[in-house]
Scaffold this motif. Sequence first.
Motif, PDB file in Angstrom:
ATOM      1  N   GLU A  54       0.868  -1.179   0.000  1.00  0.00           N
ATOM      2  CA  GLU A  54       0.000   0.000   0.000  1.00  0.00           C
ATOM      3  C   GLU A  54       0.902   1.225   0.000  1.00  0.00           C
ATOM      4  N   ARG A  55       0.522   2.226  -0.769  1.00  0.00           N
ATOM      5  CA  ARG A  55       1.284   3.488  -0.825  1.00  0.00           C
ATOM      6  C   ARG A  55       0.328   4.643  -0.632  1.00  0.00           C
ATOM      7  N   PHE A  56       0.779   5.668   0.095  1.00  0.00           N
ATOM      8  CA  PHE A  56       0.003   6.898   0.185  1.00  0.00           C
ATOM      9  C   PHE A  56       0.918   8.044   0.578  1.00  0.00           C
ATOM     10  N   GLU A  57       0.397   9.229   0.395  1.00  0.00           N
ATOM     11  CA  GLU A  57       1.104  10.439   0.806  1.00  0.00           C
ATOM     12  C   GLU A  57       0.281  11.083   1.913  1.00  0.00           C
ATOM     13  N   THR A  58       0.958  11.568   2.932  1.00  0.00           N
ATOM     14  CA  THR A  58       0.264  12.181   4.050  1.00  0.00           C
ATOM     15  C   THR A  58       1.183  13.169   4.754  1.00  0.00           C
ATOM     16  N   ILE A  59       0.588  13.984   5.576  1.00  0.00           N
ATOM     17  CA  ILE A  59       1.347  14.891   6.441  1.00  0.00           C
ATOM     18  C   ILE A  59       1.312  14.286   7.834  1.00  0.00           C
ATOM     19  N   THR A  60       2.443  14.252   8.510  1.00  0.00           N
ATOM     20  CA  THR A  60       2.490  13.716   9.870  1.00  0.00           C
ATOM     21  C   THR A  60       2.838  14.837  10.838  1.00  0.00           C
ATOM     22  N   ILE A  61       2.608  14.591  12.106  1.00  0.00           N
ATOM     23  CA  ILE A  61       2.978  15.582  13.125  1.00  0.00           C
ATOM     24  C   ILE A  61       4.465  15.498  13.477  1.00  0.00           C
ATOM     25  N   PHE A  69       4.669   7.198   1.846  1.00  0.00           N
ATOM     26  CA  PHE A  69       4.986   5.977   2.578  1.00  0.00           C
ATOM     27  C   PHE A  69       4.582   4.768   1.749  1.00  0.00           C
ATOM     28  N   GLU A  70       5.349   3.716   1.890  1.00  0.00           N
ATOM     29  CA  GLU A  70       5.073   2.448   1.217  1.00  0.00           C
ATOM     30  C   GLU A  70       5.332   1.339   2.217  1.00  0.00           C
ATOM     31  N   GLY A  71       4.401   0.370   2.242  1.00  0.00           N
ATOM     32  CA  GLY A  71       4.591  -0.748   3.144  1.00  0.00           C
ATOM     33  C   GLY A  71       3.482  -1.764   3.040  1.00  0.00           C
ATOM     34  N   VAL A  72       3.501  -2.695   3.952  1.00  0.00           N
ATOM     35  CA  VAL A  72       2.526  -3.781   4.008  1.00  0.00           C
ATOM     36  C   VAL A  72       1.340  -3.328   4.845  1.00  0.00           C
ATOM     37  N   PRO A  73       0.128  -3.417   4.296  1.00  0.00           N
ATOM     38  CA  PRO A  73      -1.025  -3.145   5.163  1.00  0.00           C
ATOM     39  C   PRO A  73      -0.994  -4.112   6.352  1.00  0.00           C
ATOM     40  N   LEU A  74      -1.242  -3.592   7.544  1.00  0.00           N
ATOM     41  CA  LEU A  74      -1.231  -4.444   8.731  1.00  0.00           C
ATOM     42  C   LEU A  74      -2.234  -5.584   8.564  1.00  0.00           C
ATOM     43  N   ALA A  75      -3.365  -5.315   7.899  1.00  0.00           N
ATOM     44  CA  ALA A  75      -4.361  -6.362   7.655  1.00  0.00           C
ATOM     45  C   ALA A  75      -3.776  -7.491   6.808  1.00  0.00           C
ATOM     46  N   ALA A  76      -2.965  -7.160   5.813  1.00  0.00           N
ATOM     47  CA  ALA A  76      -2.338  -8.193   4.970  1.00  0.00           C
ATOM     48  C   ALA A  76      -1.335  -9.014   5.771  1.00  0.00           C
ATOM     49  N   MET A  77      -0.600  -8.363   6.662  1.00  0.00           N
ATOM     50  CA  MET A  77       0.345  -9.086   7.521  1.00  0.00           C
ATOM     51  C   MET A  77      -0.421 -10.052   8.417  1.00  0.00           C
ATOM     52  N   LEU A  78      -1.518  -9.593   9.019  1.00  0.00           N
ATOM     53  CA  LEU A  78      -2.305 -10.460   9.893  1.00  0.00           C
ATOM     54  C   LEU A  78      -2.902 -11.622   9.104  1.00  0.00           C
ATOM     55  N   ASP A  79      -3.346 -11.353   7.880  1.00  0.00           N
ATOM     56  CA  ASP A  79      -3.863 -12.415   7.021  1.00  0.00           C
ATOM     57  C   ASP A  79      -2.773 -13.447   6.746  1.00  0.00           C
ATOM     58  N   GLU A 104     -10.188  -2.482  14.559  1.00  0.00           N
ATOM     59  CA  GLU A 104      -9.974  -1.107  14.107  1.00  0.00           C
ATOM     60  C   GLU A 104      -8.981  -1.031  12.944  1.00  0.00           C
ATOM     61  N   ILE A 105      -8.594  -2.182  12.418  1.00  0.00           N
ATOM     62  CA  ILE A 105      -7.675  -2.250  11.279  1.00  0.00           C
ATOM     63  C   ILE A 105      -8.508  -2.467  10.025  1.00  0.00           C
ATOM     64  N   THR A 106      -8.259  -1.657   9.005  1.00  0.00           N
ATOM     65  CA  THR A 106      -8.978  -1.830   7.737  1.00  0.00           C
ATOM     66  C   THR A 106      -8.067  -2.535   6.732  1.00  0.00           C
ATOM     67  N   GLU A 107      -8.602  -2.787   5.570  1.00  0.00           N
ATOM     68  CA  GLU A 107      -7.842  -3.482   4.540  1.00  0.00           C
ATOM     69  C   GLU A 107      -6.581  -2.716   4.140  1.00  0.00           C
ATOM     70  N   THR A 108      -6.630  -1.389   4.239  1.00  0.00           N
ATOM     71  CA  THR A 108      -5.495  -0.579   3.780  1.00  0.00           C
ATOM     72  C   THR A 108      -4.820   0.243   4.866  1.00  0.00           C
ATOM     73  N   THR A 109      -5.390   0.311   6.063  1.00  0.00           N
ATOM     74  CA  THR A 109      -4.771   1.122   7.127  1.00  0.00           C
ATOM     75  C   THR A 109      -4.817   0.402   8.461  1.00  0.00           C
ATOM     76  N   PRO A 110      -3.757   0.570   9.237  1.00  0.00           N
ATOM     77  CA  PRO A 110      -2.516   1.268   8.920  1.00  0.00           C
ATOM     78  C   PRO A 110      -1.600   0.379   8.079  1.00  0.00           C
ATOM     79  N   ILE A 111      -0.451   0.928   7.707  1.00  0.00           N
ATOM     80  CA  ILE A 111       0.554   0.125   7.027  1.00  0.00           C
ATOM     81  C   ILE A 111       1.785  -0.005   7.910  1.00  0.00           C
ATOM     82  N   ILE A 112       2.522  -1.069   7.672  1.00  0.00           N
ATOM     83  CA  ILE A 112       3.852  -1.220   8.256  1.00  0.00           C
ATOM     84  C   ILE A 112       4.792  -0.652   7.196  1.00  0.00           C
TER      85      ILE A 112
END
Length: 160
Positions: A54-61, A69-79, A104-112
């Motif tokens: 999963e890839r996305f662009e975001t602003i962080t604090i 950011f690019e990484g493995v969706p946590l849901a995919a890791m759990l699967d 509280e984990i969705t198919e695409t968020t969060p990512i590792i």
Amino acid sequence: MGDQEMRLLFPVAGLAVMAMARLAMADSDVILTTTVNDVTRSFTLEELQALPVERFETITIWTEGPQSFEGVPLAAMLDDLGVTEGTVSAQAINDYAVDIPIDEITETTPIIAYHQNGASMSRRDKGPLWIVYPYDSKPEFQSEAIYSRSIWQMDRLSVK
């Protein structure tokens, strides 16, 4: 021990040292260790990259300006680990730990995340792994609970 025995011993010792160095290098390639039902698995960066991405662009604090950011969706890791319920406990190199309820984990968020702005993250730059949400995509991702779950320098996951 004579000179001839010593000359024969040095090459054997050299091979043993090289073998130990290869084993140490293999261990150092592990960037994530998971534990589910007392079963432990280790992942290298290459193994994580073989999972869904999963890839996305975001602003962080914690950073300035938009970050990709690019990484493995946590849901995919759990699967991949065969997990369907419980709570994920993520731990950092310094033993800081957070809990993330699986419901509280969705198919695409969060990512590792293993890449930030197209590059691997060093420990100095919150790596090698960072749990990241697309913070500016939804108001619910801009909460203290979500920010506290955004663990960086993560190296361990377990399921309770």
